[in-house]
Design a protein around this motif. Structure first.
Motif, PDB file in Angstrom:
ATOM      1  N   GLU A 119     -32.298  -5.255  34.007  1.00 44.73           N
ATOM      2  CA  GLU A 119     -32.213  -5.493  35.426  1.00 44.73           C
ATOM      3  C   GLU A 119     -30.766  -5.567  35.872  1.00 44.73           C
ATOM      4  N   THR A 120     -30.334  -4.554  36.599  1.00 47.00           N
ATOM      5  CA  THR A 120     -29.016  -4.613  37.210  1.00 47.00           C
ATOM      6  C   THR A 120     -29.103  -5.604  38.358  1.00 47.00           C
ATOM      7  N   TYR A 144     -46.031   5.997  43.702  1.00 47.01           N
ATOM      8  CA  TYR A 144     -44.569   5.906  43.663  1.00 47.01           C
ATOM      9  C   TYR A 144     -43.962   6.733  44.795  1.00 47.01           C
ATOM     10  N   GLN A 173     -29.673   2.813  28.951  1.00 48.15           N
ATOM     11  CA  GLN A 173     -30.642   1.928  28.329  1.00 48.15           C
ATOM     12  C   GLN A 173     -32.041   2.433  28.610  1.00 48.15           C
ATOM     13  N   VAL A 195     -40.349   0.017  37.833  1.00 44.35           N
ATOM     14  CA  VAL A 195     -40.556   1.378  37.323  1.00 44.35           C
ATOM     15  C   VAL A 195     -39.237   2.139  37.408  1.00 44.35           C
ATOM     16  N   LEU A 196     -38.778   2.666  36.261  1.00 43.83           N
ATOM     17  CA  LEU A 196     -37.436   3.267  36.228  1.00 43.83           C
ATOM     18  C   LEU A 196     -37.333   4.538  37.053  1.00 43.83           C
ATOM     19  N   GLU A 197     -38.360   5.363  37.018  1.00 41.27           N
ATOM     20  CA  GLU A 197     -38.321   6.623  37.758  1.00 41.27           C
ATOM     21  C   GLU A 197     -39.742   7.060  38.069  1.00 41.27           C
ATOM     22  N   HIS A 213     -41.725   0.573  31.651  1.00 44.20           N
ATOM     23  CA  HIS A 213     -40.838   1.649  31.207  1.00 44.20           C
ATOM     24  C   HIS A 213     -41.433   2.403  30.027  1.00 44.20           C
ATOM     25  N   ARG A 224     -28.853   8.389  39.183  1.00 42.00           N
ATOM     26  CA  ARG A 224     -29.714   8.114  38.037  1.00 42.00           C
ATOM     27  C   ARG A 224     -29.104   6.970  37.238  1.00 42.00           C
ATOM     28  N   ILE A 225     -29.946   6.141  36.661  1.00 41.41           N
ATOM     29  CA  ILE A 225     -29.502   5.021  35.846  1.00 41.41           C
ATOM     30  C   ILE A 225     -29.663   5.387  34.389  1.00 41.41           C
ATOM     31  N   PRO A 242     -35.911  -1.577  30.703  1.00 43.65           N
ATOM     32  CA  PRO A 242     -35.598  -1.787  32.117  1.00 43.65           C
ATOM     33  C   PRO A 242     -34.654  -2.953  32.319  1.00 43.65           C
ATOM     34  N   VAL A 290     -31.299  -4.458  41.369  1.00 45.14           N
ATOM     35  CA  VAL A 290     -32.724  -4.438  41.089  1.00 45.14           C
ATOM     36  C   VAL A 290     -33.265  -5.851  41.028  1.00 45.14           C
TER      37      VAL A 290
END
Length: 224
Positions: free
Chosen positions: A87-88, A59, A82, A43-45, A9, A78-79, A85, A91
């Protein structure tokens, strides 16, 4: 040797990923693997194409293959909240599945060797989980109607009962009184296959054996 990525991240983490992917299509070779799914989940985005062209192209390639595997229409999510990263649950689940489930096949491209290995693992798991049914040793008192009952025929009638999981054992005649004797007989049963109550009610005290047998009592019941 396993490749380790960290802080994906952050700029430094993305730069390390970008450098690693230089000249590569995917993390572990020329085909999408579970290694890519692991890294993708961290990887967040999508990385910037200007700053991290290799990571960005990788990606996009993983995203397109995943999208083809899930036909539902995305509305765009979108998340937020935070920077790290965190972890939800979904994920974390995706990462654990990618890392721990050796039989996972997202894209249907398993080789014959992989399929055979997966079948062997499943067979081994089933074998280890299969629990052998327990057995019990039971001592029965079998009582005749009176002193005129032929005890030899009574025992023959009792032993004539056959069913899966039932094995008759040793026996003896025991004096009760007034000239009457009862039959004490051992039997071994497989617990999941034989119910002693059903054996007595449906067989030993039912026709035609009830011509000789008045009643049956369980003297001892021991697990083996």
């Amino acid at each position: 040797m396993a490749v380790v990525f960290s802080d994906l991240h952050t700029e430094s983490g993305l730069k390390a990923l970008n450098d690693f992917l230089s000249g590569k299509s995917y993390v572990s070779g020329d085909q999408l693997t579970k290694d890519d799914i692991k890294v993708y989940a961290a990887v967040l985005e999508k990385p910037s194409g200007d700053l991290y062209p290799n990571a960005s192209q990788w990606y996009e390639s993983v995203s397109s293959k995943l999208a083809a595997s899930f036909p539902g229409k995305a509305v765009g999510v979108r998340i937020g909240g935070q920077a790290a990263p965190a972890e939800t649950a979904p994920v974390k689940e995706a990462k654990e599945s990618a890392g721990d489930d050796d039989d996972l096949d997202l894209f249907g491209d398993e080789t014959e060797e992989e399929k055979k290995a997966a079948e062997q693992r499943e067979a081994a798991k089933a074998s280890s989980k299969k629990k052998e049914s327990g057995k019990s040793s039971v001592l029965l008192d079998v009582k005749p109607w009176d002193d005129e009952t032929d005890m030899k025929k009574l025992e023959e009638a009792v032993r004539s009962v056959e069913m899966p999981g039932l094995l008759w054992g040793a026996s003896k005649l025991v004096a009760v009184g007034y000239g009457i004797k009862k039959l004490q007989i051992m039997m071994t049963i497989v617990d999941d296959l034989v119910s002693v109550d059903d054996l007595v009610e449906d067989h030993l005290t039912a026709e035609p054996i009830n011509e000789y047998v008045q009643s049956c009592d369980i003297v001892a019941f021991n697990k083996i």
